[in-house]
Scaffold this motif. Sequence first.
Motif, PDB file in Angstrom:
ATOM      1  N   ASN A  18       0.903  -1.196   0.026  1.00 26.62           N
ATOM      2  CA  ASN A  18      -0.071  -0.148  -0.139  1.00 26.62           C
ATOM      3  C   ASN A  18       0.819   1.245   0.017  1.00 26.62           C
ATOM      4  N   SER A  19       0.478   2.304  -0.445  1.00 23.53           N
ATOM      5  CA  SER A  19       1.028   3.513  -0.526  1.00 23.53           C
ATOM      6  C   SER A  19       0.500   4.515   0.383  1.00 23.53           C
ATOM      7  N   ASN A  20       1.377   5.509   0.606  1.00 25.63           N
ATOM      8  CA  ASN A  20       1.048   6.599   1.766  1.00 25.63           C
ATOM      9  C   ASN A  20      -0.062   7.348   1.034  1.00 25.63           C
ATOM     10  N   SER A  21      -0.930   7.731   1.665  1.00 27.10           N
ATOM     11  CA  SER A  21      -2.109   8.676   1.118  1.00 27.10           C
ATOM     12  C   SER A  21      -1.521   9.858   0.638  1.00 27.10           C
ATOM     13  N   ASP A  22      -1.909  10.452  -0.355  1.00 30.83           N
ATOM     14  CA  ASP A  22      -1.606  11.905  -0.710  1.00 30.83           C
ATOM     15  C   ASP A  22      -2.249  12.848   0.516  1.00 30.83           C
ATOM     16  N   LYS A  23      -2.856  12.679   1.383  1.00 29.76           N
ATOM     17  CA  LYS A  23      -3.653  13.265   2.301  1.00 29.76           C
ATOM     18  C   LYS A  23      -2.472  13.407   3.411  1.00 29.76           C
ATOM     19  N   ALA A  24      -1.899  12.357   3.636  1.00 27.22           N
ATOM     20  CA  ALA A  24      -0.768  12.113   4.702  1.00 27.22           C
ATOM     21  C   ALA A  24       0.481  13.013   4.549  1.00 27.22           C
ATOM     22  N   PRO A  25       1.153  13.096   5.648  1.00 26.20           N
ATOM     23  CA  PRO A  25       2.528  13.923   5.633  1.00 26.20           C
ATOM     24  C   PRO A  25       3.432  13.207   4.562  1.00 26.20           C
ATOM     25  N   ASP A  26       4.051  14.070   3.796  1.00 20.07           N
ATOM     26  CA  ASP A  26       4.971  13.553   3.085  1.00 20.07           C
ATOM     27  C   ASP A  26       6.214  12.979   3.589  1.00 20.07           C
ATOM     28  N   THR A  27       6.272  13.245   4.844  1.00 17.38           N
ATOM     29  CA  THR A  27       7.754  12.903   5.329  1.00 17.38           C
ATOM     30  C   THR A  27       7.532  11.384   5.980  1.00 17.38           C
ATOM     31  N   ASN A  28       6.106  10.645   5.677  1.00 18.44           N
ATOM     32  CA  ASN A  28       5.994   9.123   5.780  1.00 18.44           C
ATOM     33  C   ASN A  28       6.780   8.439   4.811  1.00 18.44           C
ATOM     34  N   PHE A  29       7.053   7.353   5.400  1.00 14.68           N
ATOM     35  CA  PHE A  29       7.395   6.392   4.010  1.00 14.68           C
ATOM     36  C   PHE A  29       6.360   6.480   2.958  1.00 14.68           C
ATOM     37  N   ASP A  30       6.680   6.113   1.812  1.00 13.66           N
ATOM     38  CA  ASP A  30       6.022   5.819   0.687  1.00 13.66           C
ATOM     39  C   ASP A  30       5.281   4.706   0.407  1.00 13.66           C
ATOM     40  N   ILE A  31       5.764   3.435   0.709  1.00 12.06           N
ATOM     41  CA  ILE A  31       4.774   2.350   0.666  1.00 12.06           C
ATOM     42  C   ILE A  31       5.096   1.384   2.050  1.00 12.06           C
ATOM     43  N   VAL A  32       4.262   0.634   2.211  1.00 10.07           N
ATOM     44  CA  VAL A  32       4.208  -0.525   3.201  1.00 10.07           C
ATOM     45  C   VAL A  32       4.080  -1.793   2.645  1.00 10.07           C
ATOM     46  N   LEU A  33       4.808  -2.734   3.083  1.00 11.38           N
ATOM     47  CA  LEU A  33       4.677  -3.976   2.509  1.00 11.38           C
ATOM     48  C   LEU A  33       4.190  -4.688   3.924  1.00 11.38           C
ATOM     49  N   ASP A  34       2.888  -5.536   3.791  1.00 13.24           N
ATOM     50  CA  ASP A  34       2.505  -6.243   4.864  1.00 13.24           C
ATOM     51  C   ASP A  34       2.333  -7.436   4.298  1.00 13.24           C
ATOM     52  N   THR A  35       3.171  -8.498   5.280  1.00  9.74           N
ATOM     53  CA  THR A  35       2.920  -9.807   5.207  1.00  9.74           C
ATOM     54  C   THR A  35       2.494 -10.560   6.192  1.00  9.74           C
ATOM     55  N   THR A  36       2.050 -11.975   5.988  1.00  8.74           N
ATOM     56  CA  THR A  36       1.662 -12.830   7.200  1.00  8.74           C
ATOM     57  C   THR A  36       2.231 -14.239   7.039  1.00  8.74           C
ATOM     58  N   PHE A  37       2.898 -14.568   8.043  1.00 11.07           N
ATOM     59  CA  PHE A  37       3.411 -15.912   7.962  1.00 11.07           C
ATOM     60  C   PHE A  37       2.806 -16.835   9.213  1.00 11.07           C
ATOM     61  N   THR A  38       2.959 -18.132   9.237  1.00  6.79           N
ATOM     62  CA  THR A  38       2.196 -18.804  10.399  1.00  6.79           C
ATOM     63  C   THR A  38       3.217 -18.879  11.572  1.00  6.79           C
TER      64      THR A  38
END
Length: 75
Positions: free
Chosen positions: A20-40
């Motif tokens: 997912n990408s950082n919202s254009d309404k969020a501060p631009d000092t945030n990271f650009d993307i988030v990788l969300d993964t699930t493991f057992t």
Amino acid sequence: TTKLLDLEGKIDELKTISVNSNSDKAPDTNFDIVLDTTFTSIEDLKAYAVHPTHMKVVEYAKQFKLQRSCVDYEY
């Protein structure tokens, strides 16, 4: 993000993946993307981390990465 999402179904330990990408309404000092993964388990996470298919994507992503932040948690 396509190369990240392409990992789905290629590594048995990886149960879910989303990017997912950082919202254009969020501060631009945030990271650009988030990788969300699930493991057992943490052991599956560790196996994923060194899996050759994952490592190819890691090498590719290095050209775009300025910084990295990671949180591994169990629930």
